[in-house]
Write an enzyme that holds these catalytic residues in place. Structure first.
Site, mmCIF file in Angstrom:
data_model
loop_
_atom_site.group_PDB
_atom_site.id
_atom_site.type_symbol
_atom_site.label_atom_id
_atom_site.label_comp_id
_atom_site.label_asym_id
_atom_site.label_seq_id
_atom_site.Cartn_x
_atom_site.Cartn_y
_atom_site.Cartn_z
ATOM 1 N N ASP A 439 0.922 -1.008 -0.160
ATOM 2 C CA ASP A 439 -0.208 -0.109 -0.032
ATOM 3 C C ASP A 439 0.870 0.914 -0.014
ATOM 4 O O ASP A 439 2.008 1.339 0.785
ATOM 5 C CB ASP A 439 -0.805 -0.405 1.441
ATOM 6 C CG ASP A 439 -1.735 0.892 1.389
ATOM 7 O OD1 ASP A 439 -3.169 1.569 0.444
ATOM 8 O OD2 ASP A 439 -1.690 2.218 2.068
ATOM 9 N N GLU A 491 1.841 -0.039 -4.754
ATOM 10 C CA GLU A 491 1.170 0.941 -5.270
ATOM 11 C C GLU A 491 2.405 2.198 -4.768
ATOM 12 O O GLU A 491 2.998 2.594 -4.127
ATOM 13 C CB GLU A 491 0.334 1.190 -3.853
ATOM 14 C CG GLU A 491 -0.334 2.347 -3.986
ATOM 15 C CD GLU A 491 -1.875 2.445 -3.518
ATOM 16 O OE1 GLU A 491 -3.015 2.695 -3.561
ATOM 17 O OE2 GLU A 491 -1.761 2.268 -2.072
#
Length: 828
Positions: A439, A491
């Protein structure tokens, strides 16, 4: 990404690594050595592992004193945040036999007939180990034993350590009180009154039941287990090891998958790892072969309810707020079983999924933690251990916030970098996961002051367990360095900064990588809903996004050879330097490095994408200010639920159009849990805080749509997996595809048709019509000795919308309905 207060889209990506088994050695790792400043032992240099008599006497005395701490599960809050009471001395207890201990490994380890504790803190001035021993009948209400660590004896460099002989091998709760400089402007946040979780705790004990409001303000402590036998993975167990070209990823939430009563499961296993096992047959019927689990590291679902605020009615159900990077979420254990049971059942889940040929990818959050910001801090671990090391701070000692969640992990500090790598190794070696989705991975590429690094140490690290990692989502590496494989996703989205896929090109030369393709998502949404000027973009996306991924990377190497000096016309000496310029071009990227998706956890569901023009996030308590505003959605003529049959039919058609396009595109497809039956969140595109039917899989709706919507989705996935023309390893060449188009520059054209060629003559013809009228198209001739069979027409109702064997009799033309797609297969 989690519920950011700022409206934005979170783009993501992933990659594959191969790792060997982690060797259990007590030698400091290179990163640990970087953090150590080796000092002389307090004991004799000739016996560095032994205490002097004075030290033994000192610790014999200190070990016999028990200090009463506040209840770690105390439900009282002081001020705006939850804090613990100051320690109080109580009655003495039988002496614990302590010794110096050792600095490596960090965390808890079993050695020399006892347990070793080791924790890093560079700036601490005092460290106290706190224990709760069940064999003595201790409870947190009755106090904890406190053992101060002597910095002259129990400290090596910046690591504090202690060995305790004959301590129980399991069921011990432990934590640390740590004191240090109080200079807030220097970045320190020490608080000696708070018992902190060991960052290297492999198990974390807290409340036992998810969302149990009676334990809302419960605290968390580390625990360990050396009694349980190693997990039996089975003689015939093996990793799925699915080729990159064949992956179909299913993003899902462990709890939400089976938490609803409609799952039909026993209440004790709803929302658990075991509950997911029970529903593996559904995944197989759907046809996916990889699950990407929303965060399963220990997190606090009550984090929004620690103080009055607009979100204090919600529970964190997505989990993007990590407490500890090594421990599985304990409240995903069945029947309130706690951390050890969670660990065992997580392994059972992985084993069962692997047995079904399904890979397991974890969504991991190494960009921030649960400890929030300085306005409303929640000190549980890193902040109180060494805030200045674990988090990025500015020149005034204030927390930097590149995550949008209050703090930013200092990922490229040597100690924090090693923590991240050790965590990854742990999940690969101990739990056999196949990969990770990082993330907000751009944080991994920042220095301690927050500035972007051209060559981040964490990204460049070489490791025997984990090969080189990259700052992007979805890289699949091909080194085979051992028996354990892992798939890593990252990400790249970043608050306030636009990151391009071509950043860090030096790193890209060293291995192949992939990423969530946000451009694919946006372009497909625009074309399918009928935006003009998107035909060329659709062609680019379905053919593998070569504009983004077919990048030739260059290195210019200049070799100095020497110089020649001459006299010019003005009798001036001029020297010419000679050099050789060597240009190396490398292209390691493939179509499957584009992780194609239309829907992910944050944003509209597929049903909501075709049912809402605007987000409806009022239930989140932020007046609709949260969540993305750029959804590129179309409600098909009415906002929200409707009984209009024509609108409902159009929505159904559009969902099938999206799914078909996803499954015929070159690249790796990813879909969201629930889209296979048309799950709705009623327009909420940021549903992180709802432990309700908004997020929970609705098995009753699945059953109701099993023979229609679900059937189409399942058949389309299986059709992709059985036809190699959709899974090219290399980018499409001239002989791979024929575009039936001579009108590329027509801005108003919303129709595209092309043929994918198969070496065996099993060609596929596809046509996409985003106009609001029929388009009569001329069908290109089928390959010799074959005829076209209609497999898909999204305008038709089930079961005619997808006919596996194909419908014969296709002529030279076909009327493609408004907002629909067709797929023809060449058969003899």
């Amino acid at each position: 990404m989690l519920h950011h207060p700022l409206p934005f889209y979170s783009n993501s990506s992933k990659f594959h690594i191969y790792a060997s088994a982690l060797s259990h050695t007590f030698d400091p790792s290179p990163a640990h050595e970087m953090g150590l400043k080796l000092c002389k032992k307090a004991s004799s240099s000739s016996n560095p592992g032994r205490f002097s008599k004075a030290c033994l006497a000192l610790y014999s005395t200190r070990g016999s004193v028990s200090h009463k701490t506040s209840n770690a599960y105390d439900q009282r809050a002081q001020g705006r945040v939850l804090e613990e009471e100051a320690p109080q001395i109580t009655e003495t207890t039988p002496s614990l036999k302590t010794s110096q201990g050792q600095a490596s490994p960090l965390g808890v380890s079993e050695v020399d007939n006892g347990i070793n504790f080791a924790i890093f803190s560079q700036h601490a001035t005092a460290v106290t180990l706190c224990l709760s021993l069940p064999i003595r009948g201790d409870s947190l209400d009755g106090g904890m034993i406190e053992l101060p660590l002597d910095p002259h004896v129990n400290k090596t460099g910046d690591i504090w350590h202690m060995h305790i002989k004959d301590l129980p091998r399991s069921n011990v709760l432990y934590g640390y009180r740590i004191d240090g400089p109080q200079g807030w402007n220097q970045g320190h946040r020490f608080d000696k009154n708070t018992v902190l979780i060991d960052p290297y705790a492999k198990l974390v004990e807290g409340r036992r039941y998810f969302g149990d409001s009676s334990e809302k303000l419960s605290k968390f402590l580390g625990t360990y287990d050396f009694d349980t036998l190693p997990f039996d993975w089975g003689e015939n167990y093996k990793l799925p090891n699915i080729p990159e070209t064949d992956l179909v990823v299913y993003e899902m939430n462990v709890r939400a998958f089976t938490a609803d009563e409609s799952s039909g499961l026993d209440p004790d296993i709803r929302g658990s790892y075991l509950g997911l096992i029970e529903k593996i047959p559904h995944l197989l019927e759907l046809g996916v072969n990889a699950v990407e689990l929303l965060p399963v590291f220990e997190f606090d679902e009550f984090e929004f309810q620690r103080r009055p605020n607009p979100r204090d009615h919600m529970l964190n159900t997505w989990g993007y707020s990590t407490i500890n990077f090594f421990s599985p979420m304990s409240r995903y254990a069945s029947g309130g079983g706690g951390p050890l049971k969670a660990s065992l059942e997580f392994k059972e889940m992985v084993k069962a999924l692997h047995g079904a040929g399904i890979e397991v990818i974890l969504d991991v959050v190494y960009n921030h933690t649960n400890e929030a910001d300085d306005s409303y801090p929640y000190t549980t671990s890193f902040r109180g251990i060494d805030n200045k090391v674990y988090y990025m701070v500015d020149s005034n000692g204030q927390l930097l916030n590149f995550s949008g969640c209050g703090n930013t992990l200092n990922c490229n500090h040597p100690v924090v970098m090693e923590l991240i790598l050790d965590s990854l190794r742990h999940w690969v070696v101990e739990y056999h996961v196949d990969g990770f989705r990082f993330d907000l991975a751009s944080v991994l590429c920042r220095g301690s002051d927050g500035s972007p690094l051209s060559a981040p140490p964490l990204i460049r690290v070489r490791d025997l367990q984990l090969p080189k990692m990259l700052p992007y989502l979805g890289v699949k590496l091909f080194q085979n360095l051992g028996t354990v494989e892992a798939f890593i996703l990252l990400e790249v989205f970043q608050i306030g900064t636009v990151w391009s896929p071509t950043s860090f090109t030096y790193e890209l030369l060293l291995c192949r990588w992939a990423e969530w393709n946000g451009k694919y998502r946006d372009d497909l949404r625009k074309f399918i809903k009928g935006d003009p000027g998107m035909k060329g973009s659709l062609a680019t996306r379905v053919s593998g996004s070569a504009d983004l991924y077919r990048v030739k990377l260059c290195i210019n190497l200049t070799f100095f050879c020497g110089k020649i000096c001459i006299t010019d016309v003005n009798n001036q000496l001029v020297c010419i330097c000679l050099s050789i310029l060597l240009i190396i071009q490398v292209n390691n990227r493939k179509p499957y490095h584009s992780i194609n998706f239309i829907i992910a956890h944050d944003g509209f569901t597929l049903y909501d994408l075709v049912s809402y023009n605007n987000k409806h996030n009022e239930a989140n308590g932020e007046n609709g200010n949260d969540g993305s505003n750029d959804n590129f959605s179309w409600n098909c003529g009415f906002e929200g639920e409707t009984s209009d049959a024509s609108i409902k039919a159009l929505r159904s058609r559009q969902m099938k159009n999206f799914h078909l396009t996803l499954m015929v595109s070159q690249g790796t497809p990813m879909m969201l849990m629930g889209d296979e039956y048309g799950h709705t969140r009623y327009g909420n595109n940021n549903s992180y805080g709802h432990d309700t039917a908004i997020n929970n899989f609705q098995w009753g709706q699945l059953n109701a749509r099993k023979n229609s919507h679900f059937r189409f989705f399942s058949e389309m996935i299986k059709f992709r997996r059985s036809h190699g023309v959709f899974r090219h390893e290399n980018f499409l060449e001239k002989n791979d595809v024929t575009w039936h188009e001579d009108n590329w520059d027509n801005y108003e054209s919303k129709f595209l048709a092309f043929t994918l060629h198969d070496n065996d003559g099993a060609d596929i013809y596809l046509a996409f019509n985003a106009h609001n009228f029929f388009v009569k198209v001329s069908i290109a001739p089928a390959p010799p000795k074959t005829h076209w069979f209609r497999v898909v027409d999204t305008n038709l109702s089930s079961p005619n919308d997808f006919v596996v064997e194909g419908v014969p009799g296709i002529g030279s033309t076909y009327n493609v309905a408004p907002y629909s797609c067709i797929l023809l297969e060449a058969k003899s």
